[in-house]
Design a protein around this motif. Structure first.
Motif, mmCIF file in Angstrom:
data_model
loop_
_atom_site.group_PDB
_atom_site.id
_atom_site.type_symbol
_atom_site.label_atom_id
_atom_site.label_comp_id
_atom_site.label_asym_id
_atom_site.label_seq_id
_atom_site.Cartn_x
_atom_site.Cartn_y
_atom_site.Cartn_z
ATOM 1 N N ARG A 104 -38.248 -33.197 -19.515
ATOM 2 C CA ARG A 104 -39.677 -32.922 -19.376
ATOM 3 C C ARG A 104 -40.419 -33.051 -20.698
ATOM 4 N NH1 ARG A 104 -41.870 -31.507 -15.186
ATOM 5 N NH2 ARG A 104 -43.486 -30.200 -16.089
ATOM 6 N N ARG A 105 -39.710 -32.938 -21.810
ATOM 7 C CA ARG A 105 -40.338 -33.000 -23.123
ATOM 8 C C ARG A 105 -39.416 -33.759 -24.081
ATOM 9 N NH1 ARG A 105 -43.559 -28.325 -25.701
ATOM 10 N NH2 ARG A 105 -44.136 -29.269 -27.663
ATOM 11 N N VAL A 106 -40.019 -34.671 -24.835
ATOM 12 C CA VAL A 106 -39.255 -35.480 -25.782
ATOM 13 C C VAL A 106 -39.925 -35.389 -27.145
ATOM 14 C CG1 VAL A 106 -38.507 -37.815 -26.370
ATOM 15 C CG2 VAL A 106 -38.490 -37.074 -24.006
ATOM 16 N N SER A 107 -39.146 -35.184 -28.179
ATOM 17 C CA SER A 107 -39.669 -35.188 -29.543
ATOM 18 C C SER A 107 -39.528 -36.604 -30.100
ATOM 19 C CB SER A 107 -38.894 -34.192 -30.409
ATOM 20 O OG SER A 107 -39.437 -34.177 -31.707
ATOM 21 N N HIS A 108 -40.666 -37.284 -30.233
ATOM 22 C CA HIS A 108 -40.675 -38.664 -30.740
ATOM 23 C C HIS A 108 -40.657 -38.620 -32.265
ATOM 24 C CE1 HIS A 108 -42.101 -42.710 -31.640
ATOM 25 N NE2 HIS A 108 -41.826 -43.038 -30.387
ATOM 26 N N PRO A 109 -39.814 -39.405 -32.919
ATOM 27 C CA PRO A 109 -39.718 -39.343 -34.384
ATOM 28 C C PRO A 109 -40.894 -39.988 -35.124
ATOM 29 C CG PRO A 109 -38.293 -41.065 -33.529
ATOM 30 C CD PRO A 109 -38.855 -40.329 -32.334
ATOM 31 N N GLY A 110 -41.800 -40.642 -34.407
ATOM 32 C CA GLY A 110 -42.889 -41.369 -35.062
ATOM 33 C C GLY A 110 -42.484 -42.815 -35.288
ATOM 34 N N SER A 111 -43.419 -43.610 -35.780
ATOM 35 C CA SER A 111 -43.110 -45.022 -36.015
ATOM 36 C C SER A 111 -43.869 -45.528 -37.238
ATOM 37 C CB SER A 111 -43.474 -45.864 -34.788
ATOM 38 O OG SER A 111 -44.865 -45.787 -34.545
ATOM 39 N N THR A 112 -43.312 -46.523 -37.861
ATOM 40 C CA THR A 112 -43.943 -47.172 -39.010
ATOM 41 C C THR A 112 -44.992 -48.160 -38.500
ATOM 42 O OG1 THR A 112 -41.851 -47.031 -40.183
ATOM 43 C CG2 THR A 112 -43.462 -48.567 -41.054
ATOM 44 N N GLY A 113 -46.087 -48.277 -39.214
ATOM 45 C CA GLY A 113 -47.117 -49.233 -38.835
ATOM 46 C C GLY A 113 -46.680 -50.666 -39.080
ATOM 47 N N HIS A 114 -47.170 -51.553 -38.255
ATOM 48 C CA HIS A 114 -46.975 -52.994 -38.401
ATOM 49 C C HIS A 114 -48.361 -53.629 -38.395
ATOM 50 C CE1 HIS A 114 -42.657 -52.688 -37.789
ATOM 51 N NE2 HIS A 114 -42.930 -51.831 -36.824
ATOM 52 N N PRO A 115 -49.052 -53.620 -39.538
ATOM 53 C CA PRO A 115 -50.445 -54.089 -39.569
ATOM 54 C C PRO A 115 -50.602 -55.529 -39.087
ATOM 55 C CG PRO A 115 -49.891 -52.946 -41.586
ATOM 56 C CD PRO A 115 -48.603 -53.138 -40.829
ATOM 57 N N TRP A 116 -51.591 -55.713 -38.237
ATOM 58 C CA TRP A 116 -51.925 -57.044 -37.728
ATOM 59 C C TRP A 116 -53.426 -57.309 -37.844
ATOM 60 C CZ3 TRP A 116 -55.327 -56.439 -33.764
ATOM 61 C CH2 TRP A 116 -55.312 -55.212 -33.110
ATOM 62 N N LEU A 117 -54.256 -56.261 -37.837
ATOM 63 C CA LEU A 117 -55.708 -56.446 -37.887
ATOM 64 C C LEU A 117 -56.228 -56.535 -39.322
ATOM 65 C CD1 LEU A 117 -58.374 -56.728 -36.435
ATOM 66 C CD2 LEU A 117 -58.463 -54.247 -36.197
ATOM 67 N N LEU A 118 -55.841 -55.604 -40.182
ATOM 68 C CA LEU A 118 -56.321 -55.641 -41.563
ATOM 69 C C LEU A 118 -55.903 -56.921 -42.286
ATOM 70 C CD1 LEU A 118 -57.935 -54.295 -43.781
ATOM 71 C CD2 LEU A 118 -55.872 -53.054 -44.445
ATOM 72 N N PRO A 119 -54.649 -57.380 -42.150
ATOM 73 C CA PRO A 119 -54.306 -58.658 -42.782
ATOM 74 C C PRO A 119 -55.134 -59.828 -42.261
ATOM 75 C CG PRO A 119 -52.310 -57.473 -42.210
ATOM 76 C CD PRO A 119 -53.462 -56.722 -41.582
ATOM 77 N N ALA A 120 -55.491 -59.798 -40.978
ATOM 78 C CA ALA A 120 -56.338 -60.857 -40.411
ATOM 79 C C ALA A 120 -57.717 -60.827 -41.050
ATOM 80 C CB ALA A 120 -56.448 -60.690 -38.901
ATOM 81 N N PHE A 121 -58.265 -59.633 -41.204
ATOM 82 C CA PHE A 121 -59.576 -59.491 -41.844
ATOM 83 C C PHE A 121 -59.521 -59.982 -43.286
ATOM 84 C CE2 PHE A 121 -62.349 -56.969 -44.604
ATOM 85 C CZ PHE A 121 -63.579 -57.389 -44.129
ATOM 86 N N GLU A 122 -58.511 -59.557 -44.020
ATOM 87 C CA GLU A 122 -58.384 -59.957 -45.427
ATOM 88 C C GLU A 122 -58.256 -61.474 -45.562
ATOM 89 O OE1 GLU A 122 -58.816 -58.175 -48.135
ATOM 90 O OE2 GLU A 122 -59.063 -56.309 -47.029
ATOM 91 N N ALA A 123 -57.504 -62.095 -44.654
ATOM 92 C CA ALA A 123 -57.298 -63.541 -44.718
ATOM 93 C C ALA A 123 -58.554 -64.323 -44.340
ATOM 94 C CB ALA A 123 -56.149 -63.945 -43.794
ATOM 95 N N ALA A 124 -59.359 -63.786 -43.432
ATOM 96 C CA ALA A 124 -60.503 -64.531 -42.908
ATOM 97 C C ALA A 124 -61.828 -64.196 -43.588
ATOM 98 C CB ALA A 124 -60.628 -64.293 -41.402
ATOM 99 N N LYS A 125 -61.890 -63.120 -44.354
ATOM 100 C CA LYS A 125 -63.200 -62.676 -44.853
ATOM 101 C C LYS A 125 -63.844 -63.667 -45.814
ATOM 102 C CE LYS A 125 -61.664 -59.740 -48.641
ATOM 103 N NZ LYS A 125 -61.585 -58.393 -49.165
#
Length: 160
Positions: A104-125
Motif C-alpha cells: 500500500r505504501r512504497v518509499s521511492h529513493p528519488g531520481s537524478t535529473g536528465h535535463p532535456w529542456l534547458l540544454p535545448a534552450f541553451e543550444a537554440a537561444k
C-alpha cells in the motif's frame, strides 16, 4: 529649445514600434519552434513517448511556453529529478508493476535529473536572437525603402 525643431519624430517612433512589434511576434514563434524541436529531440533520447509530446504554446502576454503537453506532465520530473518520497495507494488495494506487488505504501529513493529542456534552450537561444535581429533589419530596410525609394546603407562592422 535653441531654435531647433525636429519634424516627423512621432511618425518615426510609430514606424519603429510597428517594425518591432511585427518582427518580435513572428520571430518569437520561430524561436520557440527552434527550441521546441531541440527539446523534442533531447527528450526523445530519454523517452520516445515524451519526445513526441513537446509543444510550444503562445501565452496571453505574447511570450511562448515550451514543454511537455498536459498528458506528459511527468517530463519535468525527468528534467529536474525527484527527491526521496513516499508513494501511497489511492484507488487500488496495492501498488504493483510488471507483476511485482509492492504494497500500500512504497518509499521511492528519488531520481537524478536528465535535463532535456534547458540544454535545448541553451543550444537554440543564439540562433533565436540572430533570427530576431535579422527580421528587425529586414523590416527596417523595407520600411526605409518604401519611404525613401531606396535601401539604407548596410551596417558596418557586423552582420548585414
Amino acid at each position: 529649445m535653441n531654435g531647433v525643431e525636429i519634424q516627423g519624430l512621432a511618425a518615426l517612433k510609430a514606424q519603429l514600434q510597428a517594425i518591432a512589434a511585427a518582427a518580435t511576434k513572428a520571430d518569437a514563434a520561430a524561436a520557440a519552434e527552434r527550441i521546441r524541436e531541440a527539446a523534442a529531440q533531447n527528450a526523445g533520447s530519454i523517452s520516445s513517448r515524451l519526445g513526441g509530446a513537446i509543444v510550444s504554446e503562445r501565452q496571453a502576454d505574447g511570450s511562448y511556453a515550451v514543454g511537455p503537453d498536459k498528458d506528459h506532465w511527468w517530463g519535468m520530473y525527468l528534467e529536474f529529478g525527484t527527491k526521496q518520497h513516499d508513494n501511497e495507494v489511492r484507488n487500488k488495494l496495492v501498488l504493483a508493476s510488471s507483476g511485482q506487488v509492492y504494497g500500500r505504501r512504497v518509499s521511492h529513493p528519488g531520481s537524478t535529473g536528465h535535463p532535456w529542456l534547458l540544454p535545448a534552450f541553451e543550444a537554440a537561444k543564439d540562433d533565436a536572437v540572430e533570427a530576431v535581429r535579422a527580421e528587425v533589419d529586414d523590416a527596417t530596410q523595407s520600411a526605409a525603402s518604401a519611404k525613401s525609394g531606396g535601401p539604407l546603407p548596410s551596417r558596418g562592422g557586423g552582420k548585414a
